[in-house]
Design a protein around this motif. Structure first.
Motif, PDB file in Angstrom:
ATOM      1  N   LEU A  83       0.824  -1.210   0.000  1.00  0.00           N
ATOM      2  CA  LEU A  83       0.000   0.000   0.000  1.00  0.00           C
ATOM      3  C   LEU A  83       0.857   1.259   0.000  1.00  0.00           C
ATOM      4  O   LEU A  83       0.509   2.255  -0.639  1.00  0.00           O
ATOM      5  CB  LEU A  83      -0.964  -0.013   1.185  1.00  0.00           C
ATOM      6  CG  LEU A  83      -2.085  -1.057   1.075  1.00  0.00           C
ATOM      7  CD1 LEU A  83      -2.823  -1.187   2.397  1.00  0.00           C
ATOM      8  CD2 LEU A  83      -3.047  -0.720  -0.052  1.00  0.00           C
ATOM      9  N   GLY A  84       1.991   1.213   0.689  1.00  0.00           N
ATOM     10  CA  GLY A  84       2.917   2.339   0.653  1.00  0.00           C
ATOM     11  C   GLY A  84       3.443   2.575  -0.754  1.00  0.00           C
ATOM     12  O   GLY A  84       3.485   3.710  -1.243  1.00  0.00           O
ATOM     13  N   VAL A  85       3.832   1.495  -1.429  1.00  0.00           N
ATOM     14  CA  VAL A  85       4.302   1.592  -2.812  1.00  0.00           C
ATOM     15  C   VAL A  85       3.209   2.193  -3.686  1.00  0.00           C
ATOM     16  O   VAL A  85       3.455   3.111  -4.483  1.00  0.00           O
ATOM     17  CB  VAL A  85       4.746   0.212  -3.343  1.00  0.00           C
ATOM     18  CG1 VAL A  85       4.934   0.233  -4.858  1.00  0.00           C
ATOM     19  CG2 VAL A  85       6.024  -0.247  -2.654  1.00  0.00           C
ATOM     20  N   LEU A  86       1.997   1.684  -3.548  1.00  0.00           N
ATOM     21  CA  LEU A  86       0.883   2.183  -4.362  1.00  0.00           C
ATOM     22  C   LEU A  86       0.612   3.662  -4.110  1.00  0.00           C
ATOM     23  O   LEU A  86       0.230   4.398  -5.026  1.00  0.00           O
ATOM     24  CB  LEU A  86      -0.373   1.342  -4.115  1.00  0.00           C
ATOM     25  CG  LEU A  86      -0.313  -0.074  -4.687  1.00  0.00           C
ATOM     26  CD1 LEU A  86      -1.460  -0.923  -4.145  1.00  0.00           C
ATOM     27  CD2 LEU A  86      -0.309  -0.053  -6.207  1.00  0.00           C
ATOM     28  N   THR A  87       0.805   4.114  -2.882  1.00  0.00           N
ATOM     29  CA  THR A  87       0.603   5.523  -2.554  1.00  0.00           C
ATOM     30  C   THR A  87       1.579   6.403  -3.331  1.00  0.00           C
ATOM     31  O   THR A  87       1.189   7.409  -3.924  1.00  0.00           O
ATOM     32  CB  THR A  87       0.773   5.741  -1.033  1.00  0.00           C
ATOM     33  OG1 THR A  87      -0.172   4.925  -0.347  1.00  0.00           O
ATOM     34  CG2 THR A  87       0.570   7.194  -0.651  1.00  0.00           C
ATOM     35  N   LYS A 111      13.462   0.812  -2.414  1.00  0.00           N
ATOM     36  CA  LYS A 111      13.654  -0.071  -1.259  1.00  0.00           C
ATOM     37  C   LYS A 111      12.394  -0.877  -0.965  1.00  0.00           C
ATOM     38  O   LYS A 111      12.467  -2.068  -0.643  1.00  0.00           O
ATOM     39  CB  LYS A 111      14.043   0.744  -0.011  1.00  0.00           C
ATOM     40  CG  LYS A 111      15.501   1.106   0.039  1.00  0.00           C
ATOM     41  CD  LYS A 111      15.920   1.965   1.213  1.00  0.00           C
ATOM     42  CE  LYS A 111      15.210   1.776   2.499  1.00  0.00           C
ATOM     43  NZ  LYS A 111      15.721   2.610   3.597  1.00  0.00           N
ATOM     44  N   ALA A 112      11.242  -0.253  -1.064  1.00  0.00           N
ATOM     45  CA  ALA A 112       9.983  -0.945  -0.781  1.00  0.00           C
ATOM     46  C   ALA A 112       9.700  -2.020  -1.828  1.00  0.00           C
ATOM     47  O   ALA A 112       9.299  -3.137  -1.493  1.00  0.00           O
ATOM     48  CB  ALA A 112       8.829   0.055  -0.708  1.00  0.00           C
ATOM     49  N   VAL A 113       9.912  -1.702  -3.099  1.00  0.00           N
ATOM     50  CA  VAL A 113       9.692  -2.689  -4.157  1.00  0.00           C
ATOM     51  C   VAL A 113      10.685  -3.838  -4.014  1.00  0.00           C
ATOM     52  O   VAL A 113      10.314  -5.008  -4.161  1.00  0.00           O
ATOM     53  CB  VAL A 113       9.772  -2.029  -5.554  1.00  0.00           C
ATOM     54  CG1 VAL A 113       9.809  -3.077  -6.657  1.00  0.00           C
ATOM     55  CG2 VAL A 113       8.591  -1.084  -5.755  1.00  0.00           C
ATOM     56  N   ASP A 114      11.929  -3.525  -3.699  1.00  0.00           N
ATOM     57  CA  ASP A 114      12.918  -4.595  -3.472  1.00  0.00           C
ATOM     58  C   ASP A 114      12.495  -5.491  -2.315  1.00  0.00           C
ATOM     59  O   ASP A 114      12.658  -6.714  -2.375  1.00  0.00           O
ATOM     60  CB  ASP A 114      14.301  -4.001  -3.205  1.00  0.00           C
ATOM     61  CG  ASP A 114      14.955  -3.421  -4.451  1.00  0.00           C
ATOM     62  OD1 ASP A 114      14.480  -3.716  -5.579  1.00  0.00           O
ATOM     63  OD2 ASP A 114      15.948  -2.670  -4.306  1.00  0.00           O
ATOM     64  N   PHE A 139      -0.870 -11.222  -0.289  1.00  0.00           N
ATOM     65  CA  PHE A 139      -0.328 -11.714  -1.555  1.00  0.00           C
ATOM     66  C   PHE A 139      -0.912 -10.939  -2.732  1.00  0.00           C
ATOM     67  O   PHE A 139      -0.200 -10.513  -3.643  1.00  0.00           O
ATOM     68  CB  PHE A 139      -0.604 -13.213  -1.718  1.00  0.00           C
ATOM     69  CG  PHE A 139       0.042 -13.806  -2.943  1.00  0.00           C
ATOM     70  CD1 PHE A 139       1.343 -14.278  -2.879  1.00  0.00           C
ATOM     71  CD2 PHE A 139      -0.631 -13.871  -4.143  1.00  0.00           C
ATOM     72  CE1 PHE A 139       1.959 -14.813  -3.999  1.00  0.00           C
ATOM     73  CE2 PHE A 139      -0.033 -14.397  -5.272  1.00  0.00           C
ATOM     74  CZ  PHE A 139       1.274 -14.866  -5.206  1.00  0.00           C
ATOM     75  N   LEU A 140      -2.218 -10.751  -2.710  1.00  0.00           N
ATOM     76  CA  LEU A 140      -2.891 -10.076  -3.820  1.00  0.00           C
ATOM     77  C   LEU A 140      -2.502  -8.605  -3.931  1.00  0.00           C
ATOM     78  O   LEU A 140      -2.239  -8.111  -5.033  1.00  0.00           O
ATOM     79  CB  LEU A 140      -4.408 -10.228  -3.685  1.00  0.00           C
ATOM     80  CG  LEU A 140      -4.915 -11.677  -3.734  1.00  0.00           C
ATOM     81  CD1 LEU A 140      -6.390 -11.734  -3.379  1.00  0.00           C
ATOM     82  CD2 LEU A 140      -4.653 -12.298  -5.087  1.00  0.00           C
ATOM     83  N   TYR A 144      -0.489  -6.727  -6.953  1.00  0.00           N
ATOM     84  CA  TYR A 144      -0.990  -5.503  -7.581  1.00  0.00           C
ATOM     85  C   TYR A 144       0.080  -4.408  -7.555  1.00  0.00           C
ATOM     86  O   TYR A 144       0.338  -3.734  -8.558  1.00  0.00           O
ATOM     87  CB  TYR A 144      -2.275  -5.057  -6.883  1.00  0.00           C
ATOM     88  CG  TYR A 144      -2.825  -3.734  -7.357  1.00  0.00           C
ATOM     89  CD1 TYR A 144      -2.961  -3.438  -8.708  1.00  0.00           C
ATOM     90  CD2 TYR A 144      -3.211  -2.768  -6.448  1.00  0.00           C
ATOM     91  CE1 TYR A 144      -3.464  -2.219  -9.138  1.00  0.00           C
ATOM     92  CE2 TYR A 144      -3.721  -1.554  -6.855  1.00  0.00           C
ATOM     93  CZ  TYR A 144      -3.835  -1.282  -8.209  1.00  0.00           C
ATOM     94  OH  TYR A 144      -4.331  -0.077  -8.624  1.00  0.00           O
ATOM     95  N   ALA A 145       0.728  -4.231  -6.404  1.00  0.00           N
ATOM     96  CA  ALA A 145       1.770  -3.204  -6.290  1.00  0.00           C
ATOM     97  C   ALA A 145       2.929  -3.490  -7.242  1.00  0.00           C
ATOM     98  O   ALA A 145       3.464  -2.572  -7.878  1.00  0.00           O
ATOM     99  CB  ALA A 145       2.266  -3.113  -4.849  1.00  0.00           C
TER     100      ALA A 145
END
Length: 176
Positions: A83-87, A111-114, A139-140, A144-145
Motif C-alpha cells: 500500500l505504501g508503494v501504491l501511494t 527499497k519498498a519494491v525490493d 499476496f494479492l 498488484y503493487a
C-alpha cells in the motif's frame, strides 16, 4: 483459453475503458505527479496536494531500513508495504520519475519494491510470500503493487516478480 497471440504486457496501459464510473476521474499514468490532487478540472486543490505530500513525507520518515512498513499492532508488513508503494506510484513517484521529489522519494519506492520482490518464495509447494500470515490479501495487494511498479518503471526484475505472482493467481482461479 489462452490466446495464441497474446498482447504485449503494456498493451492495456492507455486503453480507454468502455465502462465509466461517475465518481472516478481517469486512471493515473506515468508522469502524472500530483495532477489529481493539485487542482483543476474540478478535483483537488493546493490543500489536497499539501495533505498528500505530508503523507508521502511521513511514509518516508517511517520506512524501516529493510524497505518495509509495519503495522505495530498486527504486523501486516507485506500489505502495508504494498500500500505504501501504491501511494507513491499513485502520485507519480518512482525511481527515475520526472518528479521534483525523485531524489527524495525514488529511493523509498525502490527499497519498498525490493522488499516485496525479496519476499517472494518459490518451492515445490508453490509461491508464497515470506513473512505472510496466510492472509491472501497480502499476496494479492503485493502482486498488484508489483504490477503497478512494473507498469511505471519497466524494470525487468519487477516484471519477473509480478509474473511469478500473477501465474499463481491465474492457476488458482476456479473454473467458475
Amino acid at each position: 483459453q489462452v490466446s495464441v497471440s497474446p498482447a504485449p504486457v503494456d498493451s492495456v496501459h492507455n486503453v480507454v475503458s468502455p465502462v465509466k464510473l461517475r465518481a472516478m476521474v481517469q486512471s493515473r499514468h506515468p508522469g502524472a505527479i500530483g495532477d489529481k490532487t493539485s487542482g483543476g478540472a474540478g478535483y483537488g486543490d493546493p490543500t489536497t496536494e499539501a495533505c498528500v505530500m505530508k503523507v508521502l513525507w511521513w511514509l518516508k520518515a517511517t520506512q524501516s531500513p529493510n524497505g518495509s512498513w509495519t503495522n505495530r499492532r498486527d504486523g501486516g508488513t507485506l500489505a502495508n508495504t504494498a500500500l505504501g508503494v501504491l501511494t507513491y506510484l499513485a502520485h507519480g513517484e518512482y525511481p527515475g520519475s520526472p518528479s521534483p521529489y525523485q531524489k527524495d522519494f525514488g529511493p523509498v519506492v525502490k527499497k519498498a519494491v525490493d522488499f516485496l520482490i525479496n519476499s517472494i518464495q518459490q518451492n515445490s509447494s508453490g509461491v508464497r510470500m515470506k513473512g505472510s500470515d496466510g492472509n491472501e490479501y497480502a499476496f494479492l495487494i503485493t502482486t498488484y503493487a508489483l504490477c503497478e511498479a512494473y507498469g511505471m518503471t519497466k524494470n525487468p526484475d519487477v516484471k519477473d516478480a509480478a509474473l511469478v505472482c500473477l501465474e499463481r493467481i491465474v492457476m488458482s482461479q476456479s473454473s467458475t
